[in-house]
Design a protein around this motif. Structure first.
Motif, PDB file in Angstrom:
ATOM      1  N   GLN A 178       0.850  -1.196   0.000  1.00 52.00           N
ATOM      2  CA  GLN A 178       0.000   0.000   0.000  1.00 52.00           C
ATOM      3  C   GLN A 178       0.877   1.234   0.000  1.00 52.00           C
ATOM      4  OE1 GLN A 178      -3.100   0.143   2.945  1.00 52.00           O
ATOM      5  NE2 GLN A 178      -4.251   1.609   1.733  1.00 52.00           N
ATOM      6  N   GLY A 179       0.649   2.103  -0.976  1.00 46.57           N
ATOM      7  CA  GLY A 179       1.452   3.303  -1.116  1.00 46.57           C
ATOM      8  C   GLY A 179       1.172   4.319  -0.031  1.00 46.57           C
ATOM      9  N   SER A 180       2.184   5.136   0.278  1.00 46.29           N
ATOM     10  CA  SER A 180       2.046   6.157   1.316  1.00 46.29           C
ATOM     11  C   SER A 180       2.202   7.569   0.767  1.00 46.29           C
ATOM     12  CB  SER A 180       3.108   5.933   2.403  1.00 46.29           C
ATOM     13  OG  SER A 180       4.412   6.036   1.855  1.00 46.29           O
ATOM     14  N   GLN A 181       2.616   7.681  -0.515  1.00 48.20           N
ATOM     15  CA  GLN A 181       2.897   9.002  -1.072  1.00 48.20           C
ATOM     16  C   GLN A 181       1.912   9.405  -2.157  1.00 48.20           C
ATOM     17  OE1 GLN A 181       7.027   9.462  -2.189  1.00 48.20           O
ATOM     18  NE2 GLN A 181       7.737   8.156  -0.528  1.00 48.20           N
ATOM     19  N   ASP A 182       1.551   8.466  -3.025  1.00 51.19           N
ATOM     20  CA  ASP A 182       0.610   8.777  -4.101  1.00 51.19           C
ATOM     21  C   ASP A 182      -0.101   7.500  -4.506  1.00 51.19           C
ATOM     22  OD1 ASP A 182       2.476   7.374  -5.658  1.00 51.19           O
ATOM     23  OD2 ASP A 182       3.425   9.194  -6.397  1.00 51.19           O
ATOM     24  N   PHE A 183      -0.583   7.427  -5.741  1.00 48.82           N
ATOM     25  CA  PHE A 183      -1.372   6.280  -6.194  1.00 48.82           C
ATOM     26  C   PHE A 183      -0.534   5.029  -6.398  1.00 48.82           C
ATOM     27  CE2 PHE A 183       0.302   8.328  -9.914  1.00 48.82           C
ATOM     28  CZ  PHE A 183       0.591   7.302 -10.788  1.00 48.82           C
ATOM     29  N   ARG A 184       0.801   5.166  -6.428  1.00 53.44           N
ATOM     30  CA  ARG A 184       1.675   4.013  -6.641  1.00 53.44           C
ATOM     31  C   ARG A 184       1.910   3.274  -5.332  1.00 53.44           C
ATOM     32  NH1 ARG A 184       6.452   7.265  -9.441  1.00 53.44           N
ATOM     33  NH2 ARG A 184       5.881   8.589  -7.678  1.00 53.44           N
ATOM     34  N   SER A 185       2.011   1.942  -5.415  1.00 54.46           N
ATOM     35  CA  SER A 185       2.124   1.114  -4.213  1.00 54.46           C
ATOM     36  C   SER A 185       3.516   0.541  -4.001  1.00 54.46           C
ATOM     37  CB  SER A 185       1.121  -0.042  -4.288  1.00 54.46           C
ATOM     38  OG  SER A 185       1.351  -0.815  -5.448  1.00 54.46           O
ATOM     39  N   ASN A 186       4.477   0.894  -4.854  1.00 51.53           N
ATOM     40  CA  ASN A 186       5.803   0.268  -4.810  1.00 51.53           C
ATOM     41  C   ASN A 186       6.461   0.416  -3.442  1.00 51.53           C
ATOM     42  OD1 ASN A 186       5.172   1.424  -7.578  1.00 51.53           O
ATOM     43  ND2 ASN A 186       6.725  -0.122  -8.061  1.00 51.53           N
ATOM     44  N   TYR A 187       6.974  -0.691  -2.926  1.00 55.26           N
ATOM     45  CA  TYR A 187       7.652  -0.696  -1.627  1.00 55.26           C
ATOM     46  C   TYR A 187       8.870   0.213  -1.636  1.00 55.26           C
ATOM     47  CZ  TYR A 187       9.946  -2.697   2.526  1.00 55.26           C
ATOM     48  OH  TYR A 187      10.547  -2.880   3.753  1.00 55.26           O
ATOM     49  N   THR A 188       9.572   0.257  -2.759  1.00 55.10           N
ATOM     50  CA  THR A 188      10.774   1.094  -2.854  1.00 55.10           C
ATOM     51  C   THR A 188      10.436   2.579  -2.848  1.00 55.10           C
ATOM     52  OG1 THR A 188      10.689   0.871  -5.263  1.00 55.10           O
ATOM     53  CG2 THR A 188      12.148  -0.642  -4.064  1.00 55.10           C
ATOM     54  N   LEU A 189       9.157   2.919  -3.013  1.00 55.26           N
ATOM     55  CA  LEU A 189       8.738   4.319  -2.960  1.00 55.26           C
ATOM     56  C   LEU A 189       8.130   4.678  -1.612  1.00 55.26           C
ATOM     57  CD1 LEU A 189       7.100   4.639  -6.509  1.00 55.26           C
ATOM     58  CD2 LEU A 189       9.396   5.307  -5.806  1.00 55.26           C
ATOM     59  N   GLY A 190       8.320   3.817  -0.625  1.00 58.46           N
ATOM     60  CA  GLY A 190       7.875   4.134   0.727  1.00 58.46           C
ATOM     61  C   GLY A 190       6.571   3.502   1.159  1.00 58.46           C
ATOM     62  N   GLY A 191       6.077   2.542   0.404  1.00 56.58           N
ATOM     63  CA  GLY A 191       4.825   1.892   0.763  1.00 56.58           C
ATOM     64  C   GLY A 191       4.979   0.911   1.911  1.00 56.58           C
ATOM     65  N   SER A 192       3.840   0.511   2.495  1.00 55.39           N
ATOM     66  CA  SER A 192       3.838  -0.496   3.552  1.00 55.39           C
ATOM     67  C   SER A 192       3.565  -1.866   2.939  1.00 55.39           C
ATOM     68  CB  SER A 192       2.765  -0.177   4.592  1.00 55.39           C
ATOM     69  OG  SER A 192       1.471  -0.209   3.999  1.00 55.39           O
ATOM     70  N   ILE A 193       3.961  -2.926   3.645  1.00 53.61           N
ATOM     71  CA  ILE A 193       3.798  -4.278   3.124  1.00 53.61           C
ATOM     72  C   ILE A 193       3.279  -5.221   4.202  1.00 53.61           C
ATOM     73  CG2 ILE A 193       5.550  -4.098   1.323  1.00 53.61           C
ATOM     74  CD1 ILE A 193       7.505  -5.502   3.253  1.00 53.61           C
ATOM     75  N   GLU A 194       2.572  -6.237   3.757  1.00 50.64           N
ATOM     76  CA  GLU A 194       2.153  -7.317   4.646  1.00 50.64           C
ATOM     77  C   GLU A 194       1.932  -8.561   3.817  1.00 50.64           C
ATOM     78  OE1 GLU A 194      -2.439  -7.181   5.517  1.00 50.64           O
ATOM     79  OE2 GLU A 194      -1.630  -5.131   5.706  1.00 50.64           O
ATOM     80  N   ARG A 195       2.036  -9.710   4.441  1.00 50.98           N
ATOM     81  CA  ARG A 195       1.773 -10.949   3.706  1.00 50.98           C
ATOM     82  C   ARG A 195       0.338 -10.960   3.210  1.00 50.98           C
ATOM     83  NH1 ARG A 195       4.311 -16.609   5.663  1.00 50.98           N
ATOM     84  NH2 ARG A 195       6.348 -15.931   6.421  1.00 50.98           N
ATOM     85  N   TYR A 196       0.154 -11.629   2.068  1.00 52.48           N
ATOM     86  CA  TYR A 196      -1.173 -11.719   1.485  1.00 52.48           C
ATOM     87  C   TYR A 196      -1.455 -13.182   1.158  1.00 52.48           C
ATOM     88  CZ  TYR A 196      -5.153 -10.855  -1.585  1.00 52.48           C
ATOM     89  OH  TYR A 196      -6.421 -10.851  -2.160  1.00 52.48           O
ATOM     90  N   LYS A 197      -2.615 -13.656   1.581  1.00 52.24           N
ATOM     91  CA  LYS A 197      -3.007 -15.038   1.312  1.00 52.24           C
ATOM     92  C   LYS A 197      -3.867 -15.085   0.061  1.00 52.24           C
ATOM     93  CE  LYS A 197      -5.124 -19.158   3.327  1.00 52.24           C
ATOM     94  NZ  LYS A 197      -5.794 -19.752   4.524  1.00 52.24           N
ATOM     95  N   LEU A 198      -3.398 -15.811  -0.924  1.00 52.77           N
ATOM     96  CA  LEU A 198      -4.124 -15.935  -2.182  1.00 52.77           C
ATOM     97  C   LEU A 198      -5.310 -16.882  -2.034  1.00 52.77           C
ATOM     98  CD1 LEU A 198      -1.153 -16.369  -4.687  1.00 52.77           C
ATOM     99  CD2 LEU A 198      -2.297 -14.254  -4.044  1.00 52.77           C
ATOM    100  N   ALA A 241      13.212  -8.541  -4.677  1.00 48.66           N
ATOM    101  CA  ALA A 241      12.716  -9.417  -3.602  1.00 48.66           C
ATOM    102  C   ALA A 241      12.905  -8.805  -2.221  1.00 48.66           C
ATOM    103  CB  ALA A 241      13.424 -10.765  -3.671  1.00 48.66           C
ATOM    104  N   ARG A 242      13.054  -7.478  -2.148  1.00 45.91           N
ATOM    105  CA  ARG A 242      13.278  -6.860  -0.839  1.00 45.91           C
ATOM    106  C   ARG A 242      12.132  -7.114   0.115  1.00 45.91           C
ATOM    107  NH1 ARG A 242      15.788  -3.963  -4.628  1.00 45.91           N
ATOM    108  NH2 ARG A 242      17.917  -3.212  -4.224  1.00 45.91           N
ATOM    109  N   SER A 243      10.905  -6.952  -0.351  1.00 48.10           N
ATOM    110  CA  SER A 243       9.765  -7.192   0.535  1.00 48.10           C
ATOM    111  C   SER A 243       9.604  -8.674   0.844  1.00 48.10           C
ATOM    112  CB  SER A 243       8.477  -6.627  -0.067  1.00 48.10           C
ATOM    113  OG  SER A 243       8.311  -7.019  -1.404  1.00 48.10           O
ATOM    114  N   PHE A 244      10.025  -9.555  -0.068  1.00 52.37           N
ATOM    115  CA  PHE A 244      10.001 -10.993   0.211  1.00 52.37           C
ATOM    116  C   PHE A 244      10.909 -11.300   1.405  1.00 52.37           C
ATOM    117  CE2 PHE A 244      11.621 -15.316  -0.200  1.00 52.37           C
ATOM    118  CZ  PHE A 244      10.469 -16.041  -0.446  1.00 52.37           C
ATOM    119  N   TYR A 245      12.108 -10.731   1.401  1.00 52.13           N
ATOM    120  CA  TYR A 245      13.049 -10.970   2.499  1.00 52.13           C
ATOM    121  C   TYR A 245      12.513 -10.433   3.818  1.00 52.13           C
ATOM    122  CZ  TYR A 245      16.915 -12.718  -0.351  1.00 52.13           C
ATOM    123  OH  TYR A 245      17.702 -13.494  -1.155  1.00 52.13           O
ATOM    124  N   HIS A 246      11.765  -9.344   3.774  1.00 54.33           N
ATOM    125  CA  HIS A 246      11.215  -8.767   4.998  1.00 54.33           C
ATOM    126  C   HIS A 246      10.110  -9.631   5.596  1.00 54.33           C
ATOM    127  CE1 HIS A 246      13.153  -4.848   5.565  1.00 54.33           C
ATOM    128  NE2 HIS A 246      13.236  -4.782   4.255  1.00 54.33           N
TER     129      HIS A 246
END
Length: 266
Positions: A178-198, A241-246
């Motif tokens: 989930q993005g924190s700055q604008d409509f983009r959700s990229n983790y490298t742009l400062g977004g938050s992350i959590e595991r997601y169950k498909l 894979a940065r968010s994968f490692y987290h």
């Protein structure tokens, strides 16, 4: 010890230094000597000598194609790399597999704003813009006049998407971003992350796409709608894979090496 090569562009190799070292360690345990080659260096191609495989971590499908024509096994193959770095082709391919996708708009048929404009080969959330008017759209078209672009409707997702990592035919993880700055959700742009169950249906769609692609290691990004449905947005190769490692404890270099060895029939 059998030789293999890992191809990177200079800047990407610097950013992925730790991962590269981990891959070299993991492949050594399988009796493979993995060597890093930087494609920005003029003589990189002359260093490739009858390898077991080449792992192409660039966004240049032509390099992969040239290696394949020389009879060299390449991960991912040139088809996957080329498709993943062409957003329009990605969406068209996914539609043929029955995967729900973000629509593409013809400029002359735009009836309402805002819309999203993006270059077909941008990555990491770069070269993506939200346009609230025809004037804004024209400004970005002018800015990217030498590039191929696509235009898509703005779809409200509260800046949320899902990335799914796939190694071979195995889904190894999924993350909700989930993005924190604008409509983009990229983790490298400062977004938050959590595991997601498909869901079972989402797993089925991901694996159907992988089977059609015959990919080795990709990331697939879906816009996550407020009602829980999703739309395929793009495929990443190479995928970060940065968010994968987290979020996950799995040994990614080990998983990748095991897949390469299995594909090679070792």
């Amino acid at each position: 010890m059998k030789s293999a090569y890992l191809l990177y562009e200079h800047q990407d190799a610097k950013k992925n230094k730790v991962f590269i070292e981990q891959m070299i360690d993991a492949t050594q345990k399988q009796d493979i000597q993995l060597s890093l080659l930087i494609i920005n260096e003029a003589d990189w191609a002359t260093k490739i000598d009858q390898p077991l495989f080449v792992w192409n971590r660039t966004r240049n499908a032509n390099i992969a194609k040239q290696l394949e024509l020389a009879g060299i096994k390449v991960f991912n193959c040139s088809f996957v790399n080329g498709l993943a770095n062409d957003k329009k082709s990605t969406l068209q391919f996914a539609q043929l597999q029955g995967i729900p996708t973000v629509p593409i708009l013809l400029e002359e048929r735009i009836q309402q704003y805002p819309v999203i404009i993006k270059t077909i080969d941008g990555h990491g959330g770069s070269e993506v813009a939200l346009c609230h008017s025809k004037d804004e759209l024209n400004a970005y078209r002018s800015k990217w006049s030498t590039r191929k672009i696509i235009i898509q409707p703005y779809i409200e997702t509260h800046s949320t998407d899902v990335r799914v990592w796939v190694v071979g035919s195995k889904i190894i993880g999924a993350v909700k971003r989930q993005g924190s700055q604008d409509f983009r959700s990229n983790y490298t742009l400062g977004g938050s992350i959590e595991r997601y169950k498909l869901s079972k249906e989402q797993q089925s769609q991901v694996l159907a796409l992988q089977k059609a692609l015959k990919s080795d290691y990709i990331g697939i990004d879906f816009l996550l709608l407020p009602n829980g449905e999703w739309l395929l947005n793009e495929i990443e190769d190479p995928v970060g894979a940065r968010s994968f490692y987290h979020l996950y404890d799995e040994d990614l270099p080990k998983l990748l090496t095991e897949h390469f060895v299995e594909e090679l029939g070792m």
